[in-house]
Write a protein that holds these residues in place. Structure first.
Motif, PDB file in Angstrom:
ATOM      1  N   LEU A   1     -54.966 -63.066 -22.358  1.00 11.55           N
ATOM      2  CA  LEU A   1     -54.789 -64.173 -23.292  1.00 11.55           C
ATOM      3  C   LEU A   1     -55.828 -65.269 -23.041  1.00 11.55           C
ATOM      4  O   LEU A   1     -56.387 -65.842 -23.991  1.00 11.55           O
ATOM      5  N   VAL A   2     -56.104 -65.549 -21.764  1.00 13.03           N
ATOM      6  CA  VAL A   2     -57.127 -66.538 -21.429  1.00 13.03           C
ATOM      7  C   VAL A   2     -58.503 -66.075 -21.890  1.00 13.03           C
ATOM      8  O   VAL A   2     -59.308 -66.866 -22.401  1.00 13.03           O
ATOM      9  N   CYS A   3     -58.774 -64.779 -21.736  1.00 12.89           N
ATOM     10  CA  CYS A   3     -60.073 -64.255 -22.185  1.00 12.89           C
ATOM     11  C   CYS A   3     -60.261 -64.439 -23.689  1.00 12.89           C
ATOM     12  O   CYS A   3     -61.346 -64.805 -24.154  1.00 12.89           O
ATOM     13  N   VAL A   4     -59.208 -64.185 -24.451  1.00 12.13           N
ATOM     14  CA  VAL A   4     -59.302 -64.335 -25.910  1.00 12.13           C
ATOM     15  C   VAL A   4     -59.478 -65.800 -26.302  1.00 12.13           C
ATOM     16  O   VAL A   4     -60.305 -66.138 -27.165  1.00 12.13           O
ATOM     17  N   LEU A   5     -58.719 -66.698 -25.659  1.00 15.46           N
ATOM     18  CA  LEU A   5     -58.745 -68.110 -26.049  1.00 15.46           C
ATOM     19  C   LEU A   5     -59.961 -68.851 -25.504  1.00 15.46           C
ATOM     20  O   LEU A   5     -60.358 -69.867 -26.073  1.00 15.46           O
ATOM     21  N   ALA A   6     -60.547 -68.382 -24.392  1.00 15.37           N
ATOM     22  CA  ALA A   6     -61.668 -69.104 -23.782  1.00 15.37           C
ATOM     23  C   ALA A   6     -63.016 -68.478 -24.057  1.00 15.37           C
ATOM     24  O   ALA A   6     -64.046 -69.132 -23.849  1.00 15.37           O
ATOM     25  N   PHE A   7     -63.070 -67.235 -24.519  1.00 14.78           N
ATOM     26  CA  PHE A   7     -64.353 -66.573 -24.735  1.00 14.78           C
ATOM     27  C   PHE A   7     -65.151 -67.284 -25.831  1.00 14.78           C
ATOM     28  O   PHE A   7     -64.640 -67.553 -26.919  1.00 14.78           O
ATOM     29  N   ARG A   8     -66.412 -67.625 -25.479  1.00 12.06           N
ATOM     30  CA  ARG A   8     -67.301 -68.342 -26.394  1.00 12.06           C
ATOM     31  C   ARG A   8     -66.627 -69.593 -26.952  1.00 12.06           C
ATOM     32  O   ARG A   8     -66.645 -69.864 -28.160  1.00 12.06           O
ATOM     33  N   SER A   9     -66.043 -70.348 -26.022  1.00 13.33           N
ATOM     34  CA  SER A   9     -65.421 -71.641 -26.337  1.00 13.33           C
ATOM     35  C   SER A   9     -64.344 -71.535 -27.404  1.00 13.33           C
ATOM     36  O   SER A   9     -64.210 -72.397 -28.280  1.00 13.33           O
ATOM     37  N   GLY A  10     -63.566 -70.468 -27.356  1.00 10.79           N
ATOM     38  CA  GLY A  10     -62.395 -70.350 -28.224  1.00 10.79           C
ATOM     39  C   GLY A  10     -62.659 -69.933 -29.638  1.00 10.79           C
ATOM     40  O   GLY A  10     -61.785 -70.130 -30.503  1.00 10.79           O
ATOM     41  N   MET A  11     -63.815 -69.316 -29.907  1.00  8.81           N
ATOM     42  CA  MET A  11     -64.121 -68.960 -31.299  1.00  8.81           C
ATOM     43  C   MET A  11     -63.201 -67.850 -31.811  1.00  8.81           C
ATOM     44  O   MET A  11     -63.052 -67.664 -33.026  1.00  8.81           O
ATOM     45  N   TYR A  12     -62.574 -67.093 -30.896  1.00  4.12           N
ATOM     46  CA  TYR A  12     -61.646 -66.044 -31.312  1.00  4.12           C
ATOM     47  C   TYR A  12     -60.189 -66.493 -31.209  1.00  4.12           C
ATOM     48  O   TYR A  12     -59.279 -65.679 -31.407  1.00  4.12           O
ATOM     49  N   GLY A  13     -59.965 -67.761 -30.900  1.00  7.75           N
ATOM     50  CA  GLY A  13     -58.603 -68.246 -30.756  1.00  7.75           C
ATOM     51  C   GLY A  13     -57.803 -68.187 -32.039  1.00  7.75           C
ATOM     52  O   GLY A  13     -56.590 -67.925 -32.012  1.00  7.75           O
ATOM     53  N   ASP A  14     -58.444 -68.432 -33.173  1.00  8.57           N
ATOM     54  CA  ASP A  14     -57.750 -68.393 -34.465  1.00  8.57           C
ATOM     55  C   ASP A  14     -58.199 -67.209 -35.325  1.00  8.57           C
ATOM     56  O   ASP A  14     -58.058 -67.222 -36.544  1.00  8.57           O
ATOM     57  N   TYR A  15     -58.775 -66.178 -34.677  1.00 12.98           N
ATOM     58  CA  TYR A  15     -59.242 -65.010 -35.424  1.00 12.98           C
ATOM     59  C   TYR A  15     -58.052 -64.200 -35.929  1.00 12.98           C
ATOM     60  O   TYR A  15     -57.102 -63.938 -35.186  1.00 12.98           O
TER      61      TYR A  15
ATOM     62  N   LEU B   1     -55.181 -62.530 -33.474  1.00 13.41           N
ATOM     63  CA  LEU B   1     -55.635 -61.726 -32.341  1.00 13.41           C
ATOM     64  C   LEU B   1     -54.908 -62.117 -31.059  1.00 13.41           C
ATOM     65  O   LEU B   1     -54.559 -61.246 -30.251  1.00 13.41           O
ATOM     66  N   TRP B   2     -54.651 -63.419 -30.878  1.00 14.96           N
ATOM     67  CA  TRP B   2     -53.998 -63.841 -29.639  1.00 14.96           C
ATOM     68  C   TRP B   2     -52.564 -63.304 -29.548  1.00 14.96           C
ATOM     69  O   TRP B   2     -52.082 -62.987 -28.455  1.00 14.96           O
ATOM     70  N   LEU B   3     -51.885 -63.183 -30.687  1.00 17.02           N
ATOM     71  CA  LEU B   3     -50.520 -62.656 -30.682  1.00 17.02           C
ATOM     72  C   LEU B   3     -50.511 -61.174 -30.336  1.00 17.02           C
ATOM     73  O   LEU B   3     -49.640 -60.697 -29.581  1.00 17.02           O
ATOM     74  N   LEU B   4     -51.485 -60.428 -30.856  1.00 14.91           N
ATOM     75  CA  LEU B   4     -51.592 -59.014 -30.505  1.00 14.91           C
ATOM     76  C   LEU B   4     -51.860 -58.854 -29.012  1.00 14.91           C
ATOM     77  O   LEU B   4     -51.268 -57.985 -28.348  1.00 14.91           O
ATOM     78  N   THR B   5     -52.739 -59.685 -28.472  1.00 14.20           N
ATOM     79  CA  THR B   5     -53.029 -59.646 -27.037  1.00 14.20           C
ATOM     80  C   THR B   5     -51.786 -59.969 -26.218  1.00 14.20           C
ATOM     81  O   THR B   5     -51.517 -59.328 -25.194  1.00 14.20           O
ATOM     82  N   LEU B   6     -51.011 -60.939 -26.662  1.00 17.37           N
ATOM     83  CA  LEU B   6     -49.790 -61.310 -25.965  1.00 17.37           C
ATOM     84  C   LEU B   6     -48.779 -60.167 -25.961  1.00 17.37           C
ATOM     85  O   LEU B   6     -48.163 -59.854 -24.922  1.00 17.37           O
ATOM     86  N   LEU B   7     -48.593 -59.509 -27.089  1.00 20.02           N
ATOM     87  CA  LEU B   7     -47.631 -58.416 -27.182  1.00 20.02           C
ATOM     88  C   LEU B   7     -48.053 -57.226 -26.324  1.00 20.02           C
ATOM     89  O   LEU B   7     -47.233 -56.612 -25.626  1.00 20.02           O
ATOM     90  N   LEU B   8     -49.355 -56.891 -26.334  1.00 20.06           N
ATOM     91  CA  LEU B   8     -49.844 -55.803 -25.487  1.00 20.06           C
ATOM     92  C   LEU B   8     -49.670 -56.138 -24.010  1.00 20.06           C
ATOM     93  O   LEU B   8     -49.316 -55.275 -23.201  1.00 20.06           O
TER      94      LEU B   8
END
Length: 544
Positions: free
Chosen positions: A331-345, A353-360
């Motif tokens: 979850l940290v990798c998704v939210l912090a990678f490239r300054s959070g550009m994938y946080g709301d993907y 994307l962050w919800l899918l990562t959390l469930l996995l």
């Protein structure tokens, strides 16, 4: 340093205080893409102009906090996991020292250089930091080691490292002078480091073969410490490896005589406690104050980044915490990678994307928790080292991007060039930890190891920092990296670094490779002269 015709953000200080916010919002060059915070908007739009001194003070405190994050993430998490990976791959100490563990020691510098090279108006930070850190390490750190523990250098490793570093500095000087770097030259930086690694390995093999062929008595070997008769084989251990070995010896003295089984909740709470009670009582009040300030950051990092320690019997297996890491680390990798550009993907525009990562993560965590025990690590436990490596690398990269963005804002507000900020604040922040670690090693009786870590680290930082930084920029823009003609400060920086290496290359062999306190004082004076000349040049007192 990199040419950009739209580099207009520095002109904001020429406007009145009332017009600066509108200028920052309307100028594309002021829109910093990297970093979670747009510090120029904070300085000129969020806070009133009459609070500029307070803004600068708060930014400096935040900069110090970011350097603490960089140092902790690199030394406590990134470096140990790299050591575990190298152990799992059965690499020799020499190979691990100049590859994985060198990356662990130089992670803040490398990620800072990559973040700085990603934008034209911050590339001067990378050049200033890499050259400035080189001067700082080869003068202040080496001089401090010589003052603390006068000793005789291992001749071949020292000459090898100085020659390779002089080649890297001269190559960078030519590229800055010519004003452009091609893809072939960028790959040449990486190839030169490969040649350096091969040289270290081959020289170590030759030395070990010669050492075993000598007919020396066991009594003589037993009475001579390894520190004084080693040359190539033991001088390539980096600081993080030696620190971990010392820590393991300390912890082994306090192992319980009788087996003791902790509950799952006790294991979780003890794993999240970064303070060793025995160590706390032995330390000074300054160390305790610093530990109190670092503890919140350490706890957050412990929650997010797993650590695998192959030197421990249980490999640092903490079942409840490691299961939690399967949730937090991705979850940290998704939210912090490239300054959070994938946080709301959104996947297919529907599922975040962050919800899918959390469930996995929850699914994997439940499986691991139900199929493992608290006492015995699973066979796949080394995979957690890879997860910790990725998570700590993402956090270091995010913190480095914040440092670069913040230093760029300070340069605009204080009307300072990125080069002088790089050779002072950025170089000091990234090198201070190495300085204290190397001097501590020297006090403990390992000055050769400290000097080897000094030169081996800056070679890695220069070649990999410039090579990877420019390569990433080329992949993004699909063009060669263009440099503006370097100012006087850049040439002073390169000249002093080259001069310090040449003086070391001449003076140290002349002194029969003995580094005494006189030489240490000379190096400190040399750095003081350089710093005075650099600052006078920045403020226009010295000009052509």
């Amino acid at each position: 340093m990199l040419h950009n015709s739209d580099d207009e953000c520095d002109l904001v200080m020429n406007l009145s205080a009332a017009d600066r916010c509108a200028f920052v919002k309307s100028t594309p060059d002021c829109n910093m893409e990297d970093g979670f915070i747009n510090y120029l908007h904070v300085a000129f739009c969020l806070l009133p102009p009459n609070l500029t001194p307070l803004t600068i003070t708060l930014c400096l405190l935040w900069l110090l906090f970011l350097f603490v994050i960089l140092g902790l993430a690199a030394s406590k998490f990134f470096c140990p996991n790299l050591s575990a990976i190298s152990t799992s791959l059965h690499l020799t100490h020499n190979v691990a020292g100049v590859t994985f563990l060198a990356l662990g020691n130089g992670a803040p510098d490398i990620f800072s250089a990559m973040a700085a090279f990603s934008h034209p108006h911050t590339a001067g930070l990378a050049v200033g930091a890499l050259f400035g850190a080189g001067i700082f390490v080869t003068t202040v750190v080496a001089g401090g080691v010589a003052l603390v523990k006068p000793f005789t250098l291992a001749s071949r490793p020292f000459l090898r490292d100085v020659i390779f570093y002089m080649v890297a500095v001269f190559w960078t000087f030519l590229i800055l002078f010519r004003g452009t770097i091609t893809l072939g030259e960028t790959l040449g930086y990486l190839c030169l480091y490969v040649v350096y690694v091969l040289t270290v390995i081959i020289s170590a093999c030759i030395y070990n073969r010669q050492k075993h062929s000598q007919n020396t008595s066991v009594q003589n070997v037993a009475h001579i410490p390894e520190e004084y008769h080693s040359s190539d084989s033991s001088d390539d251990f980096p600081v993080c490896l030696s620190d971990r070995s010392i820590q393991q010896e300390y912890e082994s003295e306090y192992r319980p005589l009788l087996p003791y089984s902790e509950s799952t909740s006790q294991i979780l709470l003890s794993s999240l406690n970064p303070v060793d009670n025995r160590n706390w009582r032995r330390k000074s009040w300054r160390w305790r104050m610093l530990k109190v300030l670092k503890t919140p950051v350490e706890v957050l990092l412990l929650l997010c980044v797993p650590i695998v320690d192959p030197d421990k019997e249980d490999k640092n297996w903490r079942r409840p915490l490691n299961c939690l890491h399967l949730i937090t680390a991705p979850l940290v990798c998704v939210l912090a990678f490239r300054s959070g550009m994938y946080g709301d993907y959104m996947i297919e525009g529907q599922f975040p994307l962050w919800l899918l990562t959390l469930l996995l993560g929850l699914f994997l965590s439940a499986i691991v928790f139900c199929t493992t025990t608290n006492d015995c690590p699973p066979k796949y436990h080394p995979v957690f080292a890879l997860l910790g490596f990725v998570a700590s690398a993402v956090l270091i990269s995010a913190a480095a991007s914040e440092v670069v963005s913040l230093l760029h804002m300070l340069g605009v507000v204080l009307s300072l060039s990125n080069t002088v900020l790089g050779l002072t604040l950025l170089a000091w922040g990234n090198s201070t930890g190495d300085c204290f670690a190397d001097i501590t090693l020297a006090r403990q009786g390992y000055p050769r190891m400290a000097i080897s870590a000094c030169f081996g680290g800056i070679i890695f930082n220069m070649l990999i920092g410039v090579g990877v930084g420019c390569l990433v920029q080329m992949i993004t823009t699909h063009t060669d990296v263009q440099f503006e003609p370097g100012g006087l400060l850049t040439w002073i920086l390169a000249g002093f670094l080259g001069l310090s290496l040449v003086l070391s290359f001449v003076i140290v062999p002349f002194c029969r490779f003995h580094l005494g306190r006189t030489y240490g004082i000379f190096l400190l004076i040399f750095y003081g002269i350089f710093l005075v000349i650099a600052l006078l040049t920045e403020f226009g007192k010295i000009h052509v």
